[in-house]
Design a protein around this motif. Sequence first.
Motif: not given
Length: 298
Positions: A173-175, A177-178, A181-184, A187
């Motif tokens: 998972r991409c911290y 991006a999260r 508030d974006r999906a990986k 991003c």
Amino acid sequence: MDLTVGPNQFFWEAPVWAAFYQSLARTPVARVVLGELVCSKRLPYFQQEIPGAVEVLQAAGKEVALTSLALITLKRERKLTADLMAMGLPVEVNDLSALVHVPQGTLFWVGPLINVYNEGTLRWLARRGATRVCLPPELPLASVAALAAEGAQLGVAIEVWGHGRVPLAIAGRCYHARLHDRAKDNCQFVCGEDPDGREVETLDGQPFLAVNGVQTLSGSTASMAHQVEALNGAGVTSLRLSPQTGDFEALCRAWTARLAGQMEAGELAALSAGMAPGGRLSDGFLTGDAGAAWSGGA
């Protein structure tokens, strides 16, 4: 001991990336590892710059290798890894699954993300074709010395992390991006907004770690400025410097002077702290303290 510059862990724009390696060619470092270590989505943005960087570095007398990804999960990432073997350069393995694409008898390097914690692992890698191993940064000096002694018998060069934010973990998972508030998969490469990683604080506001897309790094910059003599005595052949923003060329020259006995540990530490993201240094893993501890030469 000599110096190796490891792969850039961060996402920089292609002109910045290319200029970095142009400047690195002017430094006295012995070898350089190129390529994408953290996220395969970044690679197309600077991939076209790699052949030119290799040419410039080799013309300057540097030994050059290409890194594998730290986490190979997708079909296209497996293909990218297989394609590395056709580049005509040594490959530094940072995910053991990359060995599937390394033919028996082909020599390779091992990066610091492989858990080489004991002599048995080192012997297995040497039998498989490893000629150079950068040890995981979390090892204490006694373990480094034992592995360096084994490496000397096996003909395997042993490196130790000398300068840079320590790679601690890699995730699916991409911290970054999260956080935005974006999906990986969408991003928008927001990790590029933090060219040395984004610092993370504890709930009570204390500096703690840093994040770099899917990667977790130390919040402080590990520096072996005060440990050069101990590492040399332990039989370490090279120190690894990890790219960062700022005048990295000056940092490489300072480290060269330190290894040559032309610069005091405190002087190098002061220079490094002034350039380090967040301004904090550490060497606690090597000394056996908490990883974030800094001996300061004591």
